[in-house]
Design a protein around this motif. Sequence first.
Motif, PDB file in Angstrom:
ATOM      1  N   GLU A   3      -3.400   6.301   5.223  1.00 49.78           N
ATOM      2  CA  GLU A   3      -3.995   8.140   5.059  1.00 49.78           C
ATOM      3  C   GLU A   3      -2.770   8.998   6.656  1.00 49.78           C
ATOM      4  O   GLU A   3      -2.874   9.746   7.010  1.00 49.78           O
ATOM      5  CB  GLU A   3      -4.815   7.536   5.888  1.00 49.78           C
ATOM      6  CG  GLU A   3      -6.191   6.907   5.134  1.00 49.78           C
ATOM      7  CD  GLU A   3      -7.671   6.945   5.678  1.00 49.78           C
ATOM      8  OE1 GLU A   3      -7.224   6.743   7.207  1.00 49.78           O
ATOM      9  OE2 GLU A   3      -8.203   6.144   4.658  1.00 49.78           O
ATOM     10  N   ASP A  33      -0.285  10.110   5.276  1.00 50.46           N
ATOM     11  CA  ASP A  33      -0.847  11.945   4.166  1.00 50.46           C
ATOM     12  C   ASP A  33      -1.345  12.901   5.828  1.00 50.46           C
ATOM     13  O   ASP A  33      -0.594  13.923   5.165  1.00 50.46           O
ATOM     14  CB  ASP A  33      -1.910  11.055   3.864  1.00 50.46           C
ATOM     15  CG  ASP A  33      -2.125  10.181   2.410  1.00 50.46           C
ATOM     16  OD1 ASP A  33      -0.358  10.403   1.876  1.00 50.46           O
ATOM     17  OD2 ASP A  33      -2.809   9.607   2.030  1.00 50.46           O
ATOM     18  N   ARG A  34      -1.168  12.374   6.993  1.00 52.67           N
ATOM     19  CA  ARG A  34      -1.198  13.039   7.483  1.00 52.67           C
ATOM     20  C   ARG A  34      -0.468  13.588   8.011  1.00 52.67           C
ATOM     21  O   ARG A  34       0.222  15.237   8.489  1.00 52.67           O
ATOM     22  CB  ARG A  34      -2.513  13.186   8.871  1.00 52.67           C
ATOM     23  CG  ARG A  34      -3.768  12.373   8.468  1.00 52.67           C
ATOM     24  CD  ARG A  34      -5.239  12.598  10.024  1.00 52.67           C
ATOM     25  NE  ARG A  34      -6.091  12.022   8.895  1.00 52.67           N
ATOM     26  CZ  ARG A  34      -6.710  12.120  10.032  1.00 52.67           C
ATOM     27  NH1 ARG A  34      -6.846  11.973  11.320  1.00 52.67           N
ATOM     28  NH2 ARG A  34      -8.503  12.131   9.850  1.00 52.67           N
ATOM     29  N   ARG A  79       0.846  -0.822   0.243  1.00 53.89           N
ATOM     30  CA  ARG A  79       0.422   0.210   0.072  1.00 53.89           C
ATOM     31  C   ARG A  79       0.877   0.762  -0.086  1.00 53.89           C
ATOM     32  O   ARG A  79       0.156   2.604  -0.593  1.00 53.89           O
ATOM     33  CB  ARG A  79      -0.940   0.124   0.749  1.00 53.89           C
ATOM     34  CG  ARG A  79      -2.388  -1.270   1.287  1.00 53.89           C
ATOM     35  CD  ARG A  79      -3.517  -0.671   0.132  1.00 53.89           C
ATOM     36  NE  ARG A  79      -3.739   0.925   0.491  1.00 53.89           N
ATOM     37  CZ  ARG A  79      -4.727   1.180   0.701  1.00 53.89           C
ATOM     38  NH1 ARG A  79      -5.617   0.107   1.537  1.00 53.89           N
ATOM     39  NH2 ARG A  79      -4.963   2.148   0.837  1.00 53.89           N
ATOM     40  N   GLU A 112      -8.566   1.938  14.410  1.00 54.11           N
ATOM     41  CA  GLU A 112     -10.053   2.230  13.836  1.00 54.11           C
ATOM     42  C   GLU A 112     -10.496   0.274  14.600  1.00 54.11           C
ATOM     43  O   GLU A 112     -10.029  -0.313  14.493  1.00 54.11           O
ATOM     44  CB  GLU A 112      -9.659   2.172  12.472  1.00 54.11           C
ATOM     45  CG  GLU A 112     -11.614   1.399  12.019  1.00 54.11           C
ATOM     46  CD  GLU A 112     -10.808   2.382  10.586  1.00 54.11           C
ATOM     47  OE1 GLU A 112     -12.086   1.708   9.286  1.00 54.11           O
ATOM     48  OE2 GLU A 112     -10.965   3.709   9.469  1.00 54.11           O
ATOM     49  N   ARG A 152      -3.842   6.689  15.612  1.00 54.28           N
ATOM     50  CA  ARG A 152      -4.582   6.178  14.958  1.00 54.28           C
ATOM     51  C   ARG A 152      -5.283   5.191  14.957  1.00 54.28           C
ATOM     52  O   ARG A 152      -4.445   4.603  15.738  1.00 54.28           O
ATOM     53  CB  ARG A 152      -4.396   6.372  13.159  1.00 54.28           C
ATOM     54  CG  ARG A 152      -4.509   7.513  12.218  1.00 54.28           C
ATOM     55  CD  ARG A 152      -5.569   8.424  11.739  1.00 54.28           C
ATOM     56  NE  ARG A 152      -7.020   7.766  12.097  1.00 54.28           N
ATOM     57  CZ  ARG A 152      -6.794   7.994  10.529  1.00 54.28           C
ATOM     58  NH1 ARG A 152      -6.094   7.996   9.566  1.00 54.28           N
ATOM     59  NH2 ARG A 152      -8.262   6.981  10.165  1.00 54.28           N
ATOM     60  N   ARG A 163      -4.000   1.118   4.708  1.00 57.95           N
ATOM     61  CA  ARG A 163      -5.371   1.930   4.949  1.00 57.95           C
ATOM     62  C   ARG A 163      -4.784   3.056   5.292  1.00 57.95           C
ATOM     63  O   ARG A 163      -4.834   3.989   4.874  1.00 57.95           O
ATOM     64  CB  ARG A 163      -6.668   1.208   4.589  1.00 57.95           C
ATOM     65  CG  ARG A 163      -7.095   2.827   4.539  1.00 57.95           C
ATOM     66  CD  ARG A 163      -9.107   2.868   3.757  1.00 57.95           C
ATOM     67  NE  ARG A 163      -9.756   1.719   5.346  1.00 57.95           N
ATOM     68  CZ  ARG A 163      -9.947   2.094   6.478  1.00 57.95           C
ATOM     69  NH1 ARG A 163      -9.941   4.286   6.993  1.00 57.95           N
ATOM     70  NH2 ARG A 163     -10.653   1.836   7.186  1.00 57.95           N
ATOM     71  N   LEU A 164      -5.206   2.374   6.939  1.00 65.09           N
ATOM     72  CA  LEU A 164      -4.549   3.840   8.044  1.00 65.09           C
ATOM     73  C   LEU A 164      -2.873   4.023   7.766  1.00 65.09           C
ATOM     74  O   LEU A 164      -3.237   5.089   7.887  1.00 65.09           O
ATOM     75  CB  LEU A 164      -4.276   2.894   9.055  1.00 65.09           C
ATOM     76  CG  LEU A 164      -6.402   2.469   9.563  1.00 65.09           C
ATOM     77  CD1 LEU A 164      -6.401   2.079  11.120  1.00 65.09           C
ATOM     78  CD2 LEU A 164      -7.313   3.793   9.607  1.00 65.09           C
TER      79      LEU A 164
END
Length: 319
Positions: A186, A189-190, A18, A159, A157, A182-183
Amino acid sequence: MRVTFAGTPEFAQVALARLHAAGHEIPLVLTQPDRPAGRGMKLQASPVKQFALQHGLRVVQPRSLRLDGKHADDARGAHDALVEARPEVMVVAAYGLILPQWVLDLPARGCINIHASLLPRWRGAAPIHRAIEAGDARSGITIMQMDAGLDTGDMLRVESIPIAPDETTATLHDRLAALGGRLIVEALDRLATGGLARTPQPDEGVSYARKIEKAEAPIDWREPAPVIERRIRAFVPFPGTSTTLAGEPVKLWRASVSDASGAPGTVLDSSDDAITIACGVGALRVSELQRAGGKRLSPQAFAQGAGPLIGKVFGDSGD
């Protein structure tokens, strides 16, 4: 971002793929040394190494990262490679080696871990197995800023996902691997665009997921049926749960709980769909079994080779 990656099994390979697909620059990948595997016990590269080589990424495989330890030469080589890589951040997923302080301090933004549990529950080596074994209703992914402790760093993060009633470690692993991939994208990116809020882990609710050992595989039929059923699911695909019948080893791969009762280990009923075996409390309706060296069998196929089953006792010595 400029990312170094440390990971070994398929769970980590999903995250690496990913990150690579998202366009992050990955100058270096760390993974465990090749290990013997399969019937021929030939050296086999980890899933992470296989992906890295397929995509032209540099791979280093130190046996240790301790500069003063038994494999200090390996560690010094990894040190030089990491310094040369100049990472902004290191992403770590199921790597299998403890990161000493020099590694934690080397990337400009530190080391970020993809952990397969809802921290602080199930810190340690086998969070997916232990969550299923314990009967947890939910699991998830925690993206964590690493520190010197065992999965004790600040959370970046989190989830969660539900654990299905028929969930196995194999199925939950695949769902969590996808979620972790996925996390982490993300999260980076942040991180690249302004940073991530850090939340310290709570002091309450800490538990430890000790490593799965083959010695845990044998079934004690005196235990309650729900406990055994959860362990069967938790130990798919490794190490499987085992018992004996007439002294011969048998593995159990799928079962459900029944309210039938009888002497622990005794076969109460046998049909094409299930072999019902009494436990300390309740019973198990076993629907997939395996003899030593054979393939997984339905109850009907297993009974054809075992003869009449009702009244026989699983877990006996065969004497």
